[in-house]
Scaffold this motif. Structure first.
Motif, short mmCIF file in Angstrom:
data_model
loop_
_atom_site.label_atom_id
_atom_site.label_comp_id
_atom_site.label_asym_id
_atom_site.label_seq_id
_atom_site.Cartn_x
_atom_site.Cartn_y
_atom_site.Cartn_z
N GLY A 52 0.82 -1.21 0.00
CA GLY A 52 0.00 0.00 0.00
C GLY A 52 0.85 1.25 0.00
N GLY A 53 2.12 1.10 -0.33
CA GLY A 53 3.06 2.22 -0.26
C GLY A 53 3.10 3.06 -1.51
N GLY A 54 4.02 4.01 -1.50
CA GLY A 54 4.22 4.92 -2.63
C GLY A 54 5.55 5.62 -2.43
N PRO A 55 5.88 6.53 -3.36
CA PRO A 55 7.17 7.21 -3.27
C PRO A 55 7.37 7.92 -1.92
N VAL A 56 8.51 7.62 -1.29
CA VAL A 56 8.86 8.18 0.02
C VAL A 56 9.82 9.35 -0.18
N SER A 57 9.54 10.48 0.49
CA SER A 57 10.44 11.62 0.36
C SER A 57 11.41 11.74 1.54
N ASP A 58 11.05 11.14 2.71
CA ASP A 58 11.92 11.28 3.87
C ASP A 58 11.62 10.20 4.90
N VAL A 59 12.67 9.74 5.60
CA VAL A 59 12.52 8.80 6.72
C VAL A 59 13.35 9.34 7.88
N GLN A 60 12.72 9.52 9.03
CA GLN A 60 13.43 9.93 10.24
C GLN A 60 13.36 8.78 11.23
N LEU A 61 14.51 8.24 11.59
CA LEU A 61 14.57 7.13 12.55
C LEU A 61 14.72 7.66 13.97
N PHE A 62 13.99 7.03 14.90
CA PHE A 62 14.11 7.36 16.32
C PHE A 62 14.44 6.06 17.05
N PRO A 63 15.74 5.66 17.03
CA PRO A 63 16.13 4.36 17.59
C PRO A 63 15.76 4.20 19.06
#
Length: 140
Positions: free
Chosen positions: A113-124
């Motif tokens: 159900g995804g699509g083009p991603v512009s940004d990912v912010q990881l919070f480990p």
């Protein structure tokens, strides 16, 4: 063609109605089956639930009107409104070893159900990430 409406409806003030009761109530009002036609995610911390219709099987604006007029919904004092469309989602329970590249590829997968991603912010420290899509269609 009107602007795209959200496939999700927010139900607030649900504390008087158990999750199972809410699911049956929504099935009765919509004429659809939970799990096959829609999902319900209960968020007990804020006395709310979100029903998301799969494959846009219903006019959600009409459904909100029906809910607002429903006798049982009124008795439970539940309110219904469309969930605003967003371009960002929060993913939780992400293993510490997962990279931003993996998350990007996963959420760009059409089968998920995804699509083009512009940004990912990881919070480990929280085992979570905020994924921002190029447009709101990719966060179903």
């Amino acid at each position: 063609e009107s602007a795209e409406t959200s496939p999700s409806v927010v139900f607030e003030n649900i504390q008087g109605c158990s999750p199972k009761c809410l699911r049956m109530l929504l099935e009765n009002i919509s004429g659809l089956a939970v799990d096959d036609d829609f999902t319900v995610e209960v968020i007990p911390e804020i006395n709310a639930a979100v029903a998301t219709f799969i494959k846009k099987s219903i006019d959600t604006e009409e459904f909100v009107k029906k809910c607002s007029q429903n006798k049982r919904v009124k008795e439970f004092k539940i309110t219904a409104r469309l969930l605003e469309l967003t371009q960002s989602i929060k993913a939780e329970n992400i293993p510490a070893s997962v990279s931003t590249d993996y998350i990007t590829v996963y959420f760009e997968n059409v089968r998920n159900g995804g699509g083009p991603v512009s940004d990912v912010q990881l919070f480990p420290e929280e085992n979570s990430a905020i994924i921002t899509f190029c447009d709101h269609k990719g966060n179903a």
